[in-house]
Motif scaffolding. Sequence first.
Motif, PDB file in Angstrom:
ATOM      1  N   SER A   1       0.817  -1.211   0.000  1.00 51.67           N
ATOM      2  CA  SER A   1       0.000   0.000   0.000  1.00 51.67           C
ATOM      3  C   SER A   1       0.856   1.268   0.000  1.00 51.67           C
ATOM      4  O   SER A   1       1.891   1.343   0.681  1.00 51.67           O
TER       5      SER A   1
ATOM      6  N   ARG B   1       0.071   3.783   1.462  1.00 53.32           N
ATOM      7  CA  ARG B   1      -0.072   4.400   2.791  1.00 53.32           C
ATOM      8  C   ARG B   1       1.224   4.319   3.578  1.00 53.32           C
ATOM      9  O   ARG B   1       1.504   5.185   4.411  1.00 53.32           O
TER      10      ARG B   1
ATOM     11  N   GLU C   1      -3.224  -6.058  -1.080  1.00 56.85           N
ATOM     12  CA  GLU C   1      -2.574  -4.832  -0.621  1.00 56.85           C
ATOM     13  C   GLU C   1      -2.436  -4.896   0.879  1.00 56.85           C
ATOM     14  O   GLU C   1      -3.367  -5.277   1.605  1.00 56.85           O
TER      15      GLU C   1
END
Length: 278
Positions: free
Chosen positions: A165, A167, A277
């Motif tokens: 990811s 993030r 993910e």
Amino acid sequence: MNAESLKRKGYYAVLWLTSLLFFAPVAWIVMSSFKTRNDILAVPPKLIFSPTFDNYLDLLDRNTSFVLQFANSVVLSLSAVVIAVVVSFLAAFCFSRFKPKGTNFLMFILLSIRMLPAPAVILPVYLMYANFGWKDSHIALILFYAMFSIPFSVWILKGFLDGVSVRFDETGLVNGGSWLHVIFRVVLPQLKPGLIAAFIFNMIFVWNEFLFNFIVGGVSTQNIPYALAVGTYSDGGLNWTFIATLTTIYIIPPIVFIYLFQKYLLAGMTFGTVRGEV
């Protein structure tokens, strides 16, 4: 015994039979390395025989270049693949995170390089190496193997990176980390399966490569495939003891690598798509 149990046992029996069928040539060549020449050529084939280590002693005594050739195989393979994996990781990170225009087309072009048969490119490569004075050079051959290993490595690593990811990247940057910190301290540790898969796949390719080493290389860069090619015939026929002994030694490193890291190879063959993910 119920039908389900019988079906499962039949399934495993087929798997074992298939595995033994594919392993039989390997087992035969290993057994032959411990046979005398007469035992190898015996008709019918001998399954029970008195093993001997003379073939291994003769290989070390008569083939004075064996140690150099084996060392070349190790050095060329490890050096080229390490360079290829490092470069491929950085390229794959760029393709995965920044998605430059034409990424799909560029990935196709990269993979197309591996589709070319070696004889189709050997002549221009030879002319280039000869004109630049790169023949019989370890560094030049390592860079060539690295170049040829990069496209496939980029494909594998991009698949894994797409499963990590963004993030993680954003969290690292928000907390004051640099891109280098994000790439090497945050993302890289999560790509261990992909890195190992790319390493082993390309290691096998370079380990088994013969044509470019034979044409572009020289005396100081000879590897084991080269030794097998030039030492196959002896005394007017096939030197089976030499072939069996050298092959047995030659297959040990790949077998060890594959055994130790086999769980990563399955993930590598699916280009990381088995991961969601994270």
